[in-house]
Design a protein around this motif. Sequence first.
Motif, PDB file in Angstrom:
ATOM      1  N   ILE A 167      -0.215  -0.538  -1.077  1.00 49.46           N
ATOM      2  CA  ILE A 167      -1.059   0.421  -0.367  1.00 49.46           C
ATOM      3  C   ILE A 167      -2.077  -0.347   0.452  1.00 49.46           C
ATOM      4  N   THR A 168      -1.947  -0.256   1.779  1.00 49.41           N
ATOM      5  CA  THR A 168      -2.832  -0.992   2.691  1.00 49.41           C
ATOM      6  C   THR A 168      -3.605  -0.076   3.628  1.00 49.41           C
ATOM      7  N   GLY A 169      -3.403   1.231   3.488  1.00 50.09           N
ATOM      8  CA  GLY A 169      -4.072   2.203   4.325  1.00 50.09           C
ATOM      9  C   GLY A 169      -3.433   3.558   4.151  1.00 50.09           C
ATOM     10  N   PRO A 170      -3.945   4.596   4.830  1.00 53.40           N
ATOM     11  CA  PRO A 170      -3.417   5.952   4.654  1.00 53.40           C
ATOM     12  C   PRO A 170      -1.952   6.085   5.052  1.00 53.40           C
ATOM     13  N   GLU A 171      -1.498   5.223   5.964  1.00 60.95           N
ATOM     14  CA  GLU A 171      -0.111   5.316   6.427  1.00 60.95           C
ATOM     15  C   GLU A 171       0.896   4.810   5.384  1.00 60.95           C
ATOM     16  N   THR A 172       0.408   4.245   4.284  1.00 60.49           N
ATOM     17  CA  THR A 172       1.312   3.716   3.245  1.00 60.49           C
ATOM     18  C   THR A 172       1.287   4.561   1.973  1.00 60.49           C
ATOM     19  N   LEU A 173       0.807   5.794   2.073  1.00 58.67           N
ATOM     20  CA  LEU A 173       0.663   6.648   0.885  1.00 58.67           C
ATOM     21  C   LEU A 173       1.899   7.485   0.562  1.00 58.67           C
ATOM     22  N   LYS A 174       2.872   7.547   1.446  1.00 60.24           N
ATOM     23  CA  LYS A 174       4.073   8.337   1.172  1.00 60.24           C
ATOM     24  C   LYS A 174       4.712   7.872  -0.134  1.00 60.24           C
ATOM     25  N   GLY A 175       5.005   8.851  -0.989  1.00 65.93           N
ATOM     26  CA  GLY A 175       5.624   8.538  -2.266  1.00 65.93           C
ATOM     27  C   GLY A 175       4.652   8.087  -3.336  1.00 65.93           C
ATOM     28  N   LYS A 176       3.344   8.046  -3.005  1.00 65.12           N
ATOM     29  CA  LYS A 176       2.321   7.606  -3.956  1.00 65.12           C
ATOM     30  C   LYS A 176       1.523   8.796  -4.462  1.00 65.12           C
ATOM     31  N   LYS A 177       1.115   8.717  -5.721  1.00 64.87           N
ATOM     32  CA  LYS A 177       0.257   9.760  -6.292  1.00 64.87           C
ATOM     33  C   LYS A 177      -1.191   9.465  -5.919  1.00 64.87           C
ATOM     34  N   VAL A 178      -1.820  10.439  -5.255  1.00 67.52           N
ATOM     35  CA  VAL A 178      -3.181  10.271  -4.747  1.00 67.52           C
ATOM     36  C   VAL A 178      -4.098  11.278  -5.431  1.00 67.52           C
ATOM     37  N   CYS A 179      -5.243  10.803  -5.911  1.00 68.83           N
ATOM     38  CA  CYS A 179      -6.155  11.641  -6.693  1.00 68.83           C
ATOM     39  C   CYS A 179      -7.518  11.747  -6.028  1.00 68.83           C
ATOM     40  N   SER A 180      -8.123  12.934  -6.120  1.00 68.21           N
ATOM     41  CA  SER A 180      -9.499  13.144  -5.682  1.00 68.21           C
ATOM     42  C   SER A 180     -10.044  14.382  -6.397  1.00 68.21           C
ATOM     43  N   VAL A 181     -11.248  14.758  -6.032  1.00 69.73           N
ATOM     44  CA  VAL A 181     -11.914  15.894  -6.667  1.00 69.73           C
ATOM     45  C   VAL A 181     -11.383  17.207  -6.088  1.00 69.73           C
ATOM     46  N   THR A 182     -11.215  18.172  -6.952  1.00 61.63           N
ATOM     47  CA  THR A 182     -10.694  19.484  -6.559  1.00 61.63           C
ATOM     48  C   THR A 182     -11.534  20.106  -5.445  1.00 61.63           C
ATOM     49  N   GLY A 183     -10.853  20.545  -4.388  1.00 60.14           N
ATOM     50  CA  GLY A 183     -11.514  21.225  -3.291  1.00 60.14           C
ATOM     51  C   GLY A 183     -12.291  20.328  -2.354  1.00 60.14           C
ATOM     52  N   SER A 184     -12.176  19.012  -2.513  1.00 58.15           N
ATOM     53  CA  SER A 184     -12.957  18.095  -1.683  1.00 58.15           C
ATOM     54  C   SER A 184     -12.342  17.930  -0.296  1.00 58.15           C
ATOM     55  N   THR A 185     -13.173  17.535   0.661  1.00 61.19           N
ATOM     56  CA  THR A 185     -12.690  17.258   2.015  1.00 61.19           C
ATOM     57  C   THR A 185     -11.663  16.131   2.028  1.00 61.19           C
TER      58      THR A 185
END
Length: 303
Positions: A167-185
């Motif tokens: 993972i080197t940037g947003p363009e490499t996120l395909k197929g990756k599990k990404v986590c953040s806070v519910t309802g966040s921007t």
Amino acid sequence: MKIRTLAAGLLVGALTLTACGKEGTPSGGTGDTGTNAAALPTYTVAQNVDVAGSPTFAKIKGAGKLTIGVKDDQPGLGQKNATTGKFEGFDIEIAKMVAAGLGFDESKITFTTVDSAAREAAITNGNVDYYVGTYTITDKRKTQVSFAGPYFMAGQDLLVRKDDTSITGPETLKGKKVCSVTGSTPIQRVRDQQLTEATNIVEFQKYSQCVEKLITKEVDAVTTDDAILKGFAAQDPDNLKVVGKTFSQEPYGIGLPRDDAALRGKVDDLLQAAINDGTWQKIYDATLGKSGSAATPPAIQRY
């Protein structure tokens, strides 16, 4: 696996700021004096300060004390030390530096935790004199409050495991599990831009939950403002790193009463002085900079 707690003290070199007004006495944090806190920040408290035309400053000068709104759960930025009960981090140091420039040492400051949704109300109702806590400057918010700064330019970024090179940037996120806070921007941006598949989006109520899942390899990345992520990376630099490729701009400002232009100008002056004499960089290096990510101060945007 538990996230290791942030060291009780920050390794900060003695700092001195001479603000507008006569040079005064030093003010700084108190706390551990061991190897983890060889020297806490020290700021010169300006004497005989006056901010003509500022009703907010007149109020705080009459009271002889400051109430500053902050966050208490963001490592490296604004966090309440569970052992000492003291507030620590980049935002806290910026708040104390400004206070010294206004003529108030740390003993005259009360830090009060204000949740994001309550910030505007806390400022407009006079519950806090100013607010320093990952507060992004927006035109919508300017209809209710004003902002000095920005004092930091954040941007959405990614927190990954230290040994992950995929993972080197947003363009490499395909197929990756990404986590953040519910309802966040940030997680909405991931969803809207289809940076990963919908089934790979994971949401929790707190960023710390996402970070724990990252460490245990149940998710591949955590996303939010890079300033917040740098704080988590600084907690556990052997296992975590910030990718360092932001894909949004989030200018953090100091929240002030909307119509107090005099105080806004004064705080802008104090921030500019800290940038010019290197104090800003020293504060950053001793707090968020411990994550290993470099940063430079933003240009002050006066209005």
